[in-house]
Write a protein that holds these residues in place. Sequence first.
Motif, mmCIF file in Angstrom:
data_model
loop_
_atom_site.group_PDB
_atom_site.id
_atom_site.type_symbol
_atom_site.label_atom_id
_atom_site.label_comp_id
_atom_site.label_asym_id
_atom_site.label_seq_id
_atom_site.Cartn_x
_atom_site.Cartn_y
_atom_site.Cartn_z
ATOM 1 N N LEU A 111 47.913 76.878 96.040
ATOM 2 C CA LEU A 111 46.571 76.480 95.608
ATOM 3 C C LEU A 111 45.793 77.661 95.031
ATOM 4 C CD1 LEU A 111 45.481 73.989 98.419
ATOM 5 C CD2 LEU A 111 46.134 73.460 96.054
ATOM 6 N N GLN A 114 47.021 77.950 91.502
ATOM 7 C CA GLN A 114 46.498 76.851 90.693
ATOM 8 C C GLN A 114 45.026 77.084 90.352
ATOM 9 O OE1 GLN A 114 46.990 73.019 92.564
ATOM 10 N NE2 GLN A 114 45.922 71.937 90.946
ATOM 11 N N ALA A 115 44.242 77.526 91.320
ATOM 12 C CA ALA A 115 42.813 77.740 91.095
ATOM 13 C C ALA A 115 42.558 78.880 90.104
ATOM 14 C CB ALA A 115 42.117 78.024 92.422
ATOM 15 N N GLN A 118 43.293 77.694 86.699
ATOM 16 C CA GLN A 118 42.223 76.817 86.232
ATOM 17 C C GLN A 118 41.003 77.633 85.791
ATOM 18 O OE1 GLN A 118 39.906 73.803 88.754
ATOM 19 N NE2 GLN A 118 41.623 72.624 87.931
ATOM 20 N N CYS A 129 40.107 72.373 91.679
ATOM 21 C CA CYS A 129 41.354 71.909 92.303
ATOM 22 C C CYS A 129 41.423 72.226 93.794
ATOM 23 C CB CYS A 129 42.548 72.504 91.580
ATOM 24 S SG CYS A 129 42.601 74.317 91.632
#
Length: 138
Positions: A111, A114-115, A118, A129
């Motif tokens: 995560l 992913q963040a 983003q 997210c």
Amino acid sequence: MAAYYRNEHGESPVALRSPADVDNLIDELLGDRSENVAVLHSLERPLMPAGVPDHELMVGADGGLRGGVLAFMDDGNFVSLGPGGGRGEVIYSIMGNVAEFPERSEIPIMLVRQAVKQFLSSAGKRPACIEWQVPEIW
């Protein structure tokens, strides 16, 4: 995006331009317990009148935990919200200085990746997210 996570980056930040650059940064943070937080600024957002960024994303990665933390600052302060009760004291390090985060702020490293990706692709907006918390003291 500009990244600062070593003392030598004060004058010369690392440029992150792609998702692969983000993965390389996080991998480097995972491998270093003494400097495992980076401060990121989007180069696509305007500077404030004083010539400093109007935002900041801090990203921490703990190789032993295979997790990390995020903090986002612009018109308010936000910290990642992790599952469960947390492990108590959440301490990371940036450029030789202690960086403390609220309990329950650690999230899985997937995560974190992913963040940050983003943040890169959204021109510096707070990643949507993950869940965020407003820290009581920070």
